[in-house]
Write a protein that holds these residues in place. Structure first.
Motif, PDB file in Angstrom:
ATOM      1  N   GLU A  41       0.849  -1.200   0.000  1.00  0.00           N
ATOM      2  CA  GLU A  41       0.000   0.000   0.000  1.00  0.00           C
ATOM      3  C   GLU A  41       0.884   1.250   0.000  1.00  0.00           C
ATOM      4  OE1 GLU A  41      -3.091   0.335   2.844  1.00  0.00           O
ATOM      5  OE2 GLU A  41      -4.177  -1.344   2.020  1.00  0.00           O
ATOM      6  N   PRO A  42       0.447   2.375  -0.586  1.00  0.00           N
ATOM      7  CA  PRO A  42      -0.748   2.394  -1.413  1.00  0.00           C
ATOM      8  C   PRO A  42      -0.530   1.554  -2.661  1.00  0.00           C
ATOM      9  CG  PRO A  42       0.412   4.513  -1.551  1.00  0.00           C
ATOM     10  CD  PRO A  42       1.110   3.696  -0.521  1.00  0.00           C
ATOM     11  N   ASP A  94       3.089  -4.779   2.593  1.00  0.00           N
ATOM     12  CA  ASP A  94       4.075  -3.739   2.853  1.00  0.00           C
ATOM     13  C   ASP A  94       3.275  -2.442   3.071  1.00  0.00           C
ATOM     14  OD1 ASP A  94       6.198  -2.006   2.844  1.00  0.00           O
ATOM     15  OD2 ASP A  94       7.105  -2.775   0.996  1.00  0.00           O
ATOM     16  N   ASP A 152      10.152  10.391  -3.912  1.00  0.00           N
ATOM     17  CA  ASP A 152       8.763  10.819  -4.103  1.00  0.00           C
ATOM     18  C   ASP A 152       8.419  11.942  -3.118  1.00  0.00           C
ATOM     19  OD1 ASP A 152       7.889   9.671  -1.621  1.00  0.00           O
ATOM     20  OD2 ASP A 152       7.755   7.706  -2.572  1.00  0.00           O
TER      21      ASP A 152
HETATM   22  P1  TYD Z   1       6.832   2.877   0.517  1.00  0.00           P
HETATM   23  O1  TYD Z   1       6.471   1.566   1.136  1.00  0.00           O
HETATM   24  O2  TYD Z   1       7.882   3.645   1.231  1.00  0.00           O
HETATM   25  O3  TYD Z   1       7.243   2.652  -0.981  1.00  0.00           O
HETATM   26  P2  TYD Z   1       8.753   2.625  -1.581  1.00  0.00           P
HETATM   27  O4  TYD Z   1       9.507   1.633  -0.731  1.00  0.00           O
HETATM   28  O5  TYD Z   1       8.536   2.170  -2.997  1.00  0.00           O
HETATM   29  O6  TYD Z   1       9.273   4.032  -1.464  1.00  0.00           O
HETATM   30  O7  TYD Z   1       5.438   3.703   0.469  1.00  0.00           O
HETATM   31  C1  TYD Z   1       5.265   4.886  -0.232  1.00  0.00           C
HETATM   32  C2  TYD Z   1       4.901   6.075   0.633  1.00  0.00           C
HETATM   33  O8  TYD Z   1       3.509   6.136   0.906  1.00  0.00           O
HETATM   34  C3  TYD Z   1       5.614   6.160   1.963  1.00  0.00           C
HETATM   35  O9  TYD Z   1       6.381   7.341   1.967  1.00  0.00           O
HETATM   36  C4  TYD Z   1       4.509   6.303   2.974  1.00  0.00           C
HETATM   37  C5  TYD Z   1       3.313   6.721   2.185  1.00  0.00           C
HETATM   38  N1  TYD Z   1       2.024   6.281   2.767  1.00  0.00           N
HETATM   39  C6  TYD Z   1       1.208   7.203   3.430  1.00  0.00           C
HETATM   40  O10 TYD Z   1       1.572   8.375   3.557  1.00  0.00           O
HETATM   41  N2  TYD Z   1       0.008   6.800   3.935  1.00  0.00           N
HETATM   42  C7  TYD Z   1      -0.443   5.523   3.810  1.00  0.00           C
HETATM   43  O11 TYD Z   1      -1.559   5.192   4.279  1.00  0.00           O
HETATM   44  C8  TYD Z   1       0.397   4.574   3.128  1.00  0.00           C
HETATM   45  C9  TYD Z   1      -0.059   3.160   2.955  1.00  0.00           C
HETATM   46  C10 TYD Z   1       1.622   5.000   2.626  1.00  0.00           C
END
Ligand code: TYD
Length: 205
Positions: A41-42, A94, A152
């Protein structure tokens, strides 16, 4: 006898290293003779992945961000998580709702009450076990800077934002001591791996 289905989630601030452990956890579940669905998620559905793209990269109001997280989650629960659990599979995600309390609640300041209402609206079942990878935000930011060429919207946030996100995660752990296990993510990787496996053996066998 067939083991009852379980829902396991991984949480932590960006750079805490949670994603590193997905493979070994899913392998551990498979070794128990159980089918596992790994998801995130998301995202986690075609619709949710489109929302992920938007919410991670486009500027928007905080409530829009919050609602999109929960819209993606609703679709994820209804079309992936629930069906898999109903078939006796285990689900490893995750991130899940705790991330909204940490990032939108702690990080952005959305009222906990609002988040509780949204969570109650979409959630059918809470996770059985949540591993919270906890780390000093300064160390986590160094890791993100080294490993992420194009950060991001969240990864670009400042240190104070991550201090709040971490505190909100720890608050969730305090409120849910039976579900959330805090793991010291600053430990070396092989120690961390055995800590994770020990927790799975203690909690889930
Ligand atoms: P992340 O697992 O860190 O992805 P990656 O490892 O590919 O960078 O998740 C992406 C981002 O989404 C992370 O910075 C947290 C954010 N997030 C929220 O802000 N609120 C939420 O409810 C969720 C599920 C994620």
């Amino acid at each position: 006898m067939r083991k009852k289905s379980r829902f396991i989630t991984l949480e932590g601030i960006d750079g805490a290293g949670k994603s590193t452990h997905i493979k070994e956890i899913s392998q551990w579940i498979t070794n128990q003779g159980i089918e596992v669905v790994c998801t995130r998620e998301p995202g986690g559905t075609p619709f949710g992945e489109k929302l992920r793209e938007m919410v991670l990269h486009e500027k928007m109001d905080i409530m829009s961000e919050t609602l999109l997280m929960f819209a993606a989650r609703n679709e994820h629960i209804k079309t992936v998580i629930e069906p898999a659990l109903n078939q006796g599979k285990w689900v490893l995600s995750d991130r899940f709702t705790d991330a909204s309390f940490a990032y939108q609640g702690g990080g952005r300041g959305v009222a906990r009450e609002t988040l509780r209402t949204l969570a109650a609206w979409v959630e059918v079942r809470s996770p059985d076990l949540t591993l919270l990878f906890d780390i000093d935000p300064a160390l986590a930011q160094q890791r993100v800077a080294q490993s992420t060429p194009q950060p991001d919207r969240f990864e670009q946030e400042q240190r104070l934002f991550f201090d709040r996100v971490r505190d909100a995660y720890l608050e969730r752990a305090q409120q849910n001591p039976d579900r959330i296990v805090i793991i010291d993510s600053a430990a070396n990787l092989s120690d961390l791996k055995s800590t994770v496996i020990n927790i799975l053996n203690e909690r889930l066998v």
